[in-house]
Structures are given as structure tokens and as C-alpha cells.
Design a protein around this motif. Structure first.
Motif, PDB file in Angstrom:
ATOM      1  N   ASN A  66       0.812  -1.220   0.000  1.00 52.84           N
ATOM      2  CA  ASN A  66       0.000   0.000   0.000  1.00 52.84           C
ATOM      3  C   ASN A  66       0.843   1.266   0.000  1.00 52.84           C
ATOM      4  OD1 ASN A  66      -2.450  -1.288  -0.201  1.00 52.84           O
ATOM      5  ND2 ASN A  66      -2.768  -1.381   2.002  1.00 52.84           N
ATOM      6  N   ILE A  67       2.021   1.227   0.625  1.00 53.75           N
ATOM      7  CA  ILE A  67       2.908   2.392   0.593  1.00 53.75           C
ATOM      8  C   ILE A  67       3.363   2.646  -0.843  1.00 53.75           C
ATOM      9  CG2 ILE A  67       5.222   3.209   1.258  1.00 53.75           C
ATOM     10  CD1 ILE A  67       4.673   1.932   4.032  1.00 53.75           C
ATOM     11  N   GLY A  68       3.716   1.580  -1.555  1.00 55.88           N
ATOM     12  CA  GLY A  68       4.103   1.726  -2.965  1.00 55.88           C
ATOM     13  C   GLY A  68       2.972   2.290  -3.805  1.00 55.88           C
ATOM     14  N   THR A  69       1.767   1.793  -3.573  1.00 55.95           N
ATOM     15  CA  THR A  69       0.594   2.295  -4.302  1.00 55.95           C
ATOM     16  C   THR A  69       0.329   3.754  -3.951  1.00 55.95           C
ATOM     17  OG1 THR A  69      -0.364   0.078  -4.372  1.00 55.95           O
ATOM     18  CG2 THR A  69      -1.878   1.926  -4.691  1.00 55.95           C
ATOM     19  N   LEU A  70       0.463   4.090  -2.683  1.00 51.75           N
ATOM     20  CA  LEU A  70       0.211   5.457  -2.237  1.00 51.75           C
ATOM     21  C   LEU A  70       1.228   6.437  -2.841  1.00 51.75           C
ATOM     22  CD1 LEU A  70      -1.586   7.221  -0.472  1.00 51.75           C
ATOM     23  CD2 LEU A  70      -0.005   6.802   1.404  1.00 51.75           C
ATOM     24  N   ILE A  71       2.482   6.045  -2.915  1.00 53.90           N
ATOM     25  CA  ILE A  71       3.507   6.907  -3.517  1.00 53.90           C
ATOM     26  C   ILE A  71       3.177   7.151  -4.993  1.00 53.90           C
ATOM     27  CG2 ILE A  71       5.936   6.996  -4.220  1.00 53.90           C
ATOM     28  CD1 ILE A  71       6.571   5.625  -1.513  1.00 53.90           C
ATOM     29  N   SER A  72       2.778   6.095  -5.694  1.00 53.21           N
ATOM     30  CA  SER A  72       2.378   6.255  -7.102  1.00 53.21           C
ATOM     31  C   SER A  72       1.163   7.166  -7.225  1.00 53.21           C
ATOM     32  CB  SER A  72       2.051   4.898  -7.727  1.00 53.21           C
ATOM     33  OG  SER A  72       3.169   4.068  -7.703  1.00 53.21           O
TER      34      SER A  72
END
Length: 176
Positions: free
Chosen positions: A39-45
Motif C-alpha cells: 500500500n505504501i508503494g501504491t500510495l507513492i504512485s
């Protein structure tokens, strides 16, 4: 005479129904904190695209109707991405059997990789910066002939990844 030439060639047909079914193996789940990493990766994107859309709305006023469409697509894509992360956590898993390692991943398109111990060259445990923050690790299993790992099991607790690495190392060296 060559000792290999003395052996008779045999190629007996196997009864496919009698082979063990890997689908019935109870898989171990990944660490719950791995969902945070996804989710952190998705949020950064999502934040990156939000900045791009904000700049586009500011400087490209004639294209605003298209930008609203792009914003709607953006919301759907990132909503789907968060949903996808949750589904991956429910379905991804690994197992260590007597003769091989199994790793299953994906939910729309599932992929199961089974690597026999006699094909494994070495194993390693890796931790990225984010893995260290979240107390996670990735187990990588390498076989001959590949330029990268054949199986990469992310989202493990470091102690668990190290234990798995030691067990696999013992089995491939013949000590188990």
C-alpha cells in the motif's frame, strides 16, 4: 567398456493421477505488514499522479474536460490497486515440502512455482530500506542457468526468512 553404456534405458510412463497434487498443500501466509509495504508503494504512485493532475489542471485549462476524465480513471485505478493488494495478501503463500519449495502468487492470474531442492544452487535473504522499517525480508531461491532468482518470496519476517534459508541450504547440501 563404458559403465554408462551397460545400463539399460528405461522410460516408464507415469500414472499422472498418482502424483502429489500441489494445489492441496496448505500454504503459509505472508507477514501482515507486507500489505503495508504494498500500500505504501501504491500510495507513492497515487501521490505522484495527483501532483501531475494538479499541475495539468493549473496549466492546461482548455483540456479540463479530459483531465476530469483522467482524474476519474486515476481514482478507479488506484482504488483497484488497493483492492488488488488486499487480494494478493489473501492468496499469496509459500510451502516447504520434503523435496521442493512452492510459491503461489497473483489473484487474477495465479502463478505457482515449484522448485525441487536438487535444482537449487543457493538461497539468500534480502531486505530493502522499506523492509527494514517494516521488519520484513525477501527469500530468494536461485537455480542454475538463470540471471536472477527463480523464486522470490517477499513479505516474510526476517527470522522466518533466515530459518527457511538455513533449512533449504541444509537440504541442498545433503545434511537434512
Amino acid at each position: 567398456m563404458d559403465p554408462i553404456a551397460k545400463e539399460e534405458f528405461s522410460n516408464i510412463k507415469l500414472n499422472v493421477a498418482s502424483l502429489p497434487a500441489y494445489e492441496e498443500v496448505q500454504l503459509h501466509s505472508l507477514a501482515p505488514k507486507f500489505l503495508w509495504k504494498l500500500n505504501i508503494g501504491t500510495l507513492i504512485s497515487a501521490l505522484f499522479f495527483l501532483v501531475v493532475l494538479t499541475v495539468a489542471f493549473t496549466f492546461f485549462e482548455p483540456f479540463r474536460p479530459y483531465l476530469w476524465f483522467a482524474a476519474a480513471v486515476w481514482i478507479l485505478l488506484f482504488g483497484w490497486s488497493f483492492f488488488s493488494n488486499i487480494q494478493l495478501m489473501k492468496r499469496n503463500g509459500y510451502a516447504l515440502r520434503e523435496k521442493d519449495v512452492i510459491y503461489k502468487r497473483g489473484f487474477l492470474f495465479e502463478k505457482t512455482t515449484i522448485v525441487p531442492f536438487n535444482r537449487i544452487q543457493h538461497v539468500s535473504v534480502e531486505r530493502s530500506f522499506l523492509d527494514k522499517l517494516l521488519n520484513l525480508a525477501t527469500l530468494k531461491v536461485y537455480t542454475a542457468g538463470g540471471s536472477g532468482s527463480d523464486v522470490s518470496v517477499p513479505g516474510l519476517f526476517p527470522d522466518n526468512a533466515t530459518s527457511l534459508k538455513e533449512e533449504i541450504s541444509a537440504r541442498i547440501s545433503g545434511h537434512a
